[in-house]
Design an enzyme around this catalytic site. Structure first.
Site: not given
Lengths: 188, 211
Positions: A48-49, A105-106, A109, A137, A158-159, A165, A171
């Site tokens: 969903k990101g 992609e959001d 990492d 990242k 951690f963002v 989310d 979100r």
């Protein structure tokens, strides 16, 4: 959940403002428009990101294009633990065979999800497959995958926000921010 | 026990699943399997220090090898002194084997990964002494499978070296990767002797298997 979400105060630092994001998304849109001129572009977004990023990016691309959405299970999700393997929750709605696919992609990492998706999509015989991510990242990368379009390289924090989310919250923030560490220990 | 052929996405179902030295290793194995990344547990040992007569006195066994990515992964989830020790070993490994690709996964990396996956409840179990779980094994197997992650203090360091040396001696790591050359056989024989002496120390750390 033992603690109410406080959108205003749970964020320790705004990493990327709404304006910075908008400007970068516009740049990416221009570059993608130039690179894919004359091609059959399909944007594939991963729920969903990446939803806000996808929505903004597609409107910055001055080309005819198709969009499609996928969703894959994430490690640790209770619904998927029984299988022990990543699962496609929502598959593509149309064939991408012969299409020039850009996976949107959001954040990347570890690269584990992306690695899985790339292998899965390659099996569907697109004419080409490239990757566009808003956030990268690299410090946390386990699986190295070349990223073709990168919005921002961010530090190992951690963002949340702009689609990202924590525990399905945050979100809807219009910016990308660093979640206060104390929030981790109080949200279930 | 030779872990070379174990763990290729069969970790949960395979009765021959490696005996992980630490819960964090087992959790990472589950994560890799979930995303269909093939892994092998401690398949290779790299000698990184020799005595003047050519005997291996220090070696390094990365926790995982990901064959499809040609990448070794080492997890560090314990105290800072061991992290420094691992960093030093890693530097030495990179000097001696520049073609070997290895990624050190720090406690912070792993913690963030668990937060991302919503496995917050595991954090306390996976770090520090409570995360230690060296499963019961036969003495030789214990030496082969043990790693510094499952132990603590100076004795652990000794046992870890013993384990790594034993791995060098008994597992016969990929001959194409490490310890080449004419002195290899001599190093092996010497390592085996060292391991035989030190194996008891390594086995003494055996404990309950991870849940």
């Amino acid at each position: 959940m033992s603690r109410p979400v406080d959108l205003a105060n749970d964020i320790g630092e705004v990493l990327l403002t709404e304006e910075q994001i908008a400007a970068r998304v516009a740049e990416l849109g221009r570059k993608i428009s130039a690179d894919y001129a004359g091609k059959n572009l399909t944007l594939v977004s991963v729920l969903k990101g990446s939803l806000p990023f996808m929505a903004d990016l597609m409107r910055q691309i001055a080309l005819p294009l198709r969009i499609d959405l996928m969703e894959v299970s994430s490690y640790g999700g209770t619904a998927t633990e029984s299988s022990g393997l990543v699962r496609i929750i929502k598959d593509l709605s149309a064939s991408i065979s012969g299409e020039d696919v850009l996976l949107v992609e959001d954040i990347i990492d570890t690269g584990l999800t992306l690695n899985y998706l790339v292998r899965y999509l390659r099996g569907k015989n697109p004419a080409s497959l490239k990757i566009c991510t808003l956030l990268d990242k690299p410090a946390r990368r386990l699986v190295e995958i070349p990223v073709d379009y990168q919005g921002f390289e961010i530090p190992d924090q951690f963002v949340v926000g702009y689609g990202l989310d924590y525990s399905e919250r945050y979100r809807n923030l219009r910016f990308v921010g660093v979640l206060r560490p104390e929030v981790y220990s109080s949200l279930g | 026990m030779d872990h070379r052929n174990l763990g290729d996405n069969q970790a949960e179902a395979d009765p021959m699943r490696p005996a992980f030295a630490h819960h964090s290793e087992a959790e990472l194995a589950r994560i890799l399997s979930f995303y269909e990344v093939r892994w092998q547990y401690e398949p290779d040992t790299f000698p990184i220090g020799w005595s003047l007569d050519g005997a291996v006195i220090e070696s390094f066994s990365p926790d995982f090898y990901l064959p499809d990515l040609d990448l070794y992964v080492e997890l560090t989830t314990l105290k800072q002194t061991l992290v420094r020790k691992k960093n030093r070993k890693l530097r030495r490994l990179r000097e001696l084997y520049p073609d070997v690709r290895i990624k050190l996964f720090y406690a912070r990396d792993f913690r963030m990964l668990l937060i991302k996956f919503g496995r917050l409840g595991l954090l306390d179990e996976l770090s520090g002494t409570t995360g230690q779980a060296t499963p019961p094994r036969e003495p030789a197997a214990a030496a082969i499978g043990a790693s510094a992650d499952g132990m603590a203090g100076a004795d652990a360091d000794v046992a870890a070296v013993a384990a790594e040396v034993a791995a060098e001696a008994h597992v016969a790591p990929d001959a194409g990767r490490a310890g080449r050359g004419r002195r290899r056989g001599r190093r092996r024989r010497s390592a085996a002797r060292t391991a035989a002496v030190m194996r008891v120390d390594a086995a003494s750390f055996a404990g309950p298997a991870p849940a």
